[in-house]
Design a protein around this motif. Structure first.
Motif, PDB file in Angstrom:
ATOM      1  N   SER A 122      46.366  43.088  10.630  1.00  0.00           N
ATOM      2  CA  SER A 122      46.422  41.723  11.153  1.00  0.00           C
ATOM      3  C   SER A 122      46.787  41.678  12.630  1.00  0.00           C
ATOM      4  O   SER A 122      46.528  40.673  13.299  1.00  0.00           O
ATOM      5  CB  SER A 122      47.439  40.898  10.355  1.00  0.00           C
ATOM      6  N   GLU A 123      47.370  42.750  13.146  1.00  0.00           N
ATOM      7  CA  GLU A 123      47.749  42.806  14.559  1.00  0.00           C
ATOM      8  C   GLU A 123      47.523  44.215  15.086  1.00  0.00           C
ATOM      9  O   GLU A 123      47.914  45.197  14.444  1.00  0.00           O
ATOM     10  CB  GLU A 123      49.225  42.427  14.717  1.00  0.00           C
ATOM     11  N   THR A 124      46.910  44.331  16.244  1.00  0.00           N
ATOM     12  CA  THR A 124      46.729  45.640  16.864  1.00  0.00           C
ATOM     13  C   THR A 124      47.984  45.999  17.654  1.00  0.00           C
ATOM     14  O   THR A 124      48.819  45.149  17.975  1.00  0.00           O
ATOM     15  CB  THR A 124      45.537  45.642  17.830  1.00  0.00           C
ATOM     16  N   TRP A 125      48.114  47.275  17.971  1.00  0.00           N
ATOM     17  CA  TRP A 125      49.228  47.737  18.784  1.00  0.00           C
ATOM     18  C   TRP A 125      49.223  47.046  20.152  1.00  0.00           C
ATOM     19  O   TRP A 125      50.268  46.633  20.652  1.00  0.00           O
ATOM     20  CB  TRP A 125      49.148  49.250  18.933  1.00  0.00           C
ATOM     21  N   ILE A 126      48.055  46.894  20.737  1.00  0.00           N
ATOM     22  CA  ILE A 126      47.954  46.242  22.044  1.00  0.00           C
ATOM     23  C   ILE A 126      48.437  44.802  21.962  1.00  0.00           C
ATOM     24  O   ILE A 126      49.168  44.315  22.845  1.00  0.00           O
ATOM     25  CB  ILE A 126      46.499  46.284  22.561  1.00  0.00           C
ATOM     26  N   ASN A 127      48.067  44.098  20.895  1.00  0.00           N
ATOM     27  CA  ASN A 127      48.515  42.718  20.740  1.00  0.00           C
ATOM     28  C   ASN A 127      50.024  42.628  20.539  1.00  0.00           C
ATOM     29  O   ASN A 127      50.675  41.693  21.031  1.00  0.00           O
ATOM     30  CB  ASN A 127      47.795  42.046  19.570  1.00  0.00           C
ATOM     31  N   PHE A 128      50.588  43.583  19.823  1.00  0.00           N
ATOM     32  CA  PHE A 128      52.043  43.629  19.633  1.00  0.00           C
ATOM     33  C   PHE A 128      52.743  43.787  20.984  1.00  0.00           C
ATOM     34  O   PHE A 128      53.692  43.055  21.302  1.00  0.00           O
ATOM     35  CB  PHE A 128      52.400  44.788  18.706  1.00  0.00           C
ATOM     36  N   LYS A 129      52.271  44.728  21.796  1.00  0.00           N
ATOM     37  CA  LYS A 129      52.875  44.929  23.116  1.00  0.00           C
ATOM     38  C   LYS A 129      52.757  43.683  23.982  1.00  0.00           C
ATOM     39  O   LYS A 129      53.715  43.310  24.682  1.00  0.00           O
ATOM     40  CB  LYS A 129      52.210  46.104  23.829  1.00  0.00           C
ATOM     41  N   THR A 130      51.608  43.035  23.923  1.00  0.00           N
ATOM     42  CA  THR A 130      51.372  41.855  24.754  1.00  0.00           C
ATOM     43  C   THR A 130      52.288  40.706  24.368  1.00  0.00           C
ATOM     44  O   THR A 130      52.867  40.031  25.224  1.00  0.00           O
ATOM     45  CB  THR A 130      49.911  41.410  24.645  1.00  0.00           C
ATOM     46  N   ARG A 131      52.462  40.476  23.055  1.00  0.00           N
ATOM     47  CA  ARG A 131      53.310  39.348  22.648  1.00  0.00           C
ATOM     48  C   ARG A 131      54.783  39.611  22.956  1.00  0.00           C
ATOM     49  O   ARG A 131      55.548  38.667  23.217  1.00  0.00           O
ATOM     50  CB  ARG A 131      53.094  38.997  21.187  1.00  0.00           C
ATOM     51  N   LEU A 132      55.207  40.889  22.960  1.00  0.00           N
ATOM     52  CA  LEU A 132      56.586  41.198  23.351  1.00  0.00           C
ATOM     53  C   LEU A 132      56.801  40.918  24.828  1.00  0.00           C
ATOM     54  O   LEU A 132      57.853  40.413  25.238  1.00  0.00           O
ATOM     55  CB  LEU A 132      56.920  42.652  23.009  1.00  0.00           C
ATOM     56  N   GLN A 133      55.799  41.232  25.643  1.00  0.00           N
ATOM     57  CA  GLN A 133      55.904  40.924  27.067  1.00  0.00           C
ATOM     58  C   GLN A 133      55.953  39.413  27.279  1.00  0.00           C
ATOM     59  O   GLN A 133      56.738  38.916  28.098  1.00  0.00           O
ATOM     60  CB  GLN A 133      54.726  41.525  27.828  1.00  0.00           C
ATOM     61  N   ASP A 134      55.151  38.675  26.521  1.00  0.00           N
ATOM     62  CA  ASP A 134      55.164  37.215  26.615  1.00  0.00           C
ATOM     63  C   ASP A 134      56.525  36.653  26.180  1.00  0.00           C
ATOM     64  O   ASP A 134      57.048  35.707  26.790  1.00  0.00           O
ATOM     65  CB  ASP A 134      54.064  36.608  25.747  1.00  0.00           C
ATOM     66  N   ALA A 135      57.099  37.223  25.121  1.00  0.00           N
ATOM     67  CA  ALA A 135      58.399  36.766  24.635  1.00  0.00           C
ATOM     68  C   ALA A 135      59.493  37.038  25.664  1.00  0.00           C
ATOM     69  O   ALA A 135      60.377  36.199  25.884  1.00  0.00           O
ATOM     70  CB  ALA A 135      58.731  37.454  23.311  1.00  0.00           C
ATOM     71  N   GLN A 136      59.434  38.198  26.288  1.00  0.00           N
ATOM     72  CA  GLN A 136      60.409  38.516  27.340  1.00  0.00           C
ATOM     73  C   GLN A 136      60.322  37.509  28.482  1.00  0.00           C
ATOM     74  O   GLN A 136      61.348  36.996  28.956  1.00  0.00           O
ATOM     75  CB  GLN A 136      60.166  39.923  27.874  1.00  0.00           C
ATOM     76  N   THR A 137      59.106  37.214  28.907  1.00  0.00           N
ATOM     77  CA  THR A 137      58.908  36.240  29.987  1.00  0.00           C
ATOM     78  C   THR A 137      59.478  34.881  29.597  1.00  0.00           C
ATOM     79  O   THR A 137      60.146  34.213  30.397  1.00  0.00           O
ATOM     80  CB  THR A 137      57.413  36.109  30.313  1.00  0.00           C
ATOM     81  N   PHE A 138      59.244  34.467  28.345  1.00  0.00           N
ATOM     82  CA  PHE A 138      59.765  33.197  27.849  1.00  0.00           C
ATOM     83  C   PHE A 138      61.290  33.173  27.898  1.00  0.00           C
ATOM     84  O   PHE A 138      61.901  32.172  28.297  1.00  0.00           O
ATOM     85  CB  PHE A 138      59.284  32.975  26.419  1.00  0.00           C
ATOM     86  N   ALA A 139      61.920  34.273  27.506  1.00  0.00           N
ATOM     87  CA  ALA A 139      63.383  34.310  27.412  1.00  0.00           C
ATOM     88  C   ALA A 139      64.064  34.224  28.767  1.00  0.00           C
ATOM     89  O   ALA A 139      65.171  33.687  28.874  1.00  0.00           O
ATOM     90  CB  ALA A 139      63.822  35.576  26.689  1.00  0.00           C
ATOM     91  N   VAL A 140      63.435  34.746  29.797  1.00  0.00           N
ATOM     92  CA  VAL A 140      64.097  34.804  31.110  1.00  0.00           C
ATOM     93  C   VAL A 140      63.587  33.749  32.087  1.00  0.00           C
ATOM     94  O   VAL A 140      64.080  33.677  33.211  1.00  0.00           O
ATOM     95  CB  VAL A 140      63.943  36.207  31.743  1.00  0.00           C
ATOM     96  N   GLU A 141      62.634  32.916  31.652  1.00  0.00           N
ATOM     97  CA  GLU A 141      62.023  31.996  32.617  1.00  0.00           C
ATOM     98  C   GLU A 141      62.904  30.788  32.930  1.00  0.00           C
ATOM     99  O   GLU A 141      62.792  30.186  33.993  1.00  0.00           O
ATOM    100  CB  GLU A 141      60.666  31.517  32.106  1.00  0.00           C
ATOM    101  N   ALA A 142      63.800  30.398  32.011  1.00  0.00           N
ATOM    102  CA  ALA A 142      64.664  29.252  32.257  1.00  0.00           C
ATOM    103  C   ALA A 142      65.814  29.655  33.181  1.00  0.00           C
ATOM    104  O   ALA A 142      66.170  30.837  33.280  1.00  0.00           O
ATOM    105  CB  ALA A 142      65.208  28.714  30.934  1.00  0.00           C
ATOM    106  N   ASP A 143      66.397  28.676  33.832  1.00  0.00           N
ATOM    107  CA  ASP A 143      67.490  28.930  34.761  1.00  0.00           C
ATOM    108  C   ASP A 143      68.810  29.018  33.986  1.00  0.00           C
ATOM    109  O   ASP A 143      69.654  28.123  34.045  1.00  0.00           O
ATOM    110  CB  ASP A 143      67.554  27.819  35.813  1.00  0.00           C
ATOM    111  N   LYS A 144      68.963  30.102  33.218  1.00  0.00           N
ATOM    112  CA  LYS A 144      70.146  30.328  32.394  1.00  0.00           C
ATOM    113  C   LYS A 144      70.760  31.676  32.763  1.00  0.00           C
ATOM    114  O   LYS A 144      70.063  32.602  33.181  1.00  0.00           O
ATOM    115  CB  LYS A 144      69.799  30.304  30.911  1.00  0.00           C
TER     116      LYS A 144
END
Length: 216
Positions: A122-144
């Motif tokens: 259901s998920e490729t390794w490349i897609n797993f890596k990409t969504r983790l990078q997206d999640a990291q960006t989401f976590a640090v994008e707010a001014d917290k």
């Protein structure tokens, strides 16, 4: 610099018909982790989890009343799905129920997945890596300044491996080291993202507490 603290979920219900919920010990581990952070004076100003029940139960049992934000990028890879593809639809009972066999098979399956195998998953390794990078960006994008994320072992292993520019094989080694409710800290700014601490468990530091440490 700001801090991103990524905590692995507490002990889930391994060997039952529903892994995605905490065991009684898991709730106890979560309470201990939350108490340790409060004792250190580490107060988050943002809470984030993936969409998995065991992650949400962990942050709740840590003692935080606020409803966390959710980003499915912090979810674990679907190991059951990978196993079904590997074994033609039916996961052997020994792989499901025996811990040594389970983790040995996990290593072999992840290597095959990283190499581009397990077509039809259901998920490729490349897609797993990409969504983790997206999640990291989401976590640090707010001014917290202090962001607390509750995630899973494979996701944490990939966050660390990516931060260190490590090869895919290293993600597997990191994944298998991550303890339940272990804390991995990154420091970040608009220009930088660094690993500061990996897999720490101050709440299991005493001999009695150490008996409560688990990996699954």
């Amino acid at each position: 610099m700001a801090e991103l603290l990524v905590v692995r979920h507490a002990q889930a219900s391994f060997g039952t018909d529903n892994y995605d919920r905490l065991s009684d010990l898991g709730h106890q581990q979560s309470e201990m982790a939350g108490a340790a952070l409060r004792e250190m004076g580490w107060v988050p100003d943002r809470l984030v989890t993936g969409s998995l029940t065991r992650q949400k139960e962990t942050v709740a049992s840590m003692g935080y009343d606020a409803i966390p934000e959710e980003h499915p990028g912090f979810n674990e890879y679907d190991f059951d799905d990978l196993l079904r593809v590997k074994f033609g639809g039916t996961i052997p009972d020994l792989v499901r129920g025996d811990r040594k066999t389970h983790f040995r098979t996990l290593r072999d399956t992840l290597r095959e997945w990283q190499a581009g195998g397990l077509e039809g998953a259901s998920e490729t390794w490349i897609n797993f890596k990409t969504r983790l990078q997206d999640a990291q960006t989401f976590a640090v994008e707010a001014d917290k300044q202090r962001v607390l994320v509750v995630s899973s072992g494979g996701a944490i292993g990939q966050l660390v491996a990516n931060c260190l520019n490590a090869p895919p094989e290293q993600m597997i080694a990191l994944n298998l080291q991550v303890k339940n409710t272990a804390m991995t800290k990154f420091i970040f700014s608009s220009r930088a993202f660094f690993l500061h601490e990996f897999n720490t468990t101050p709440h299991f530091a005493t001999p009695d507490a150490a008996k409560l440490l688990t990996y699954s």
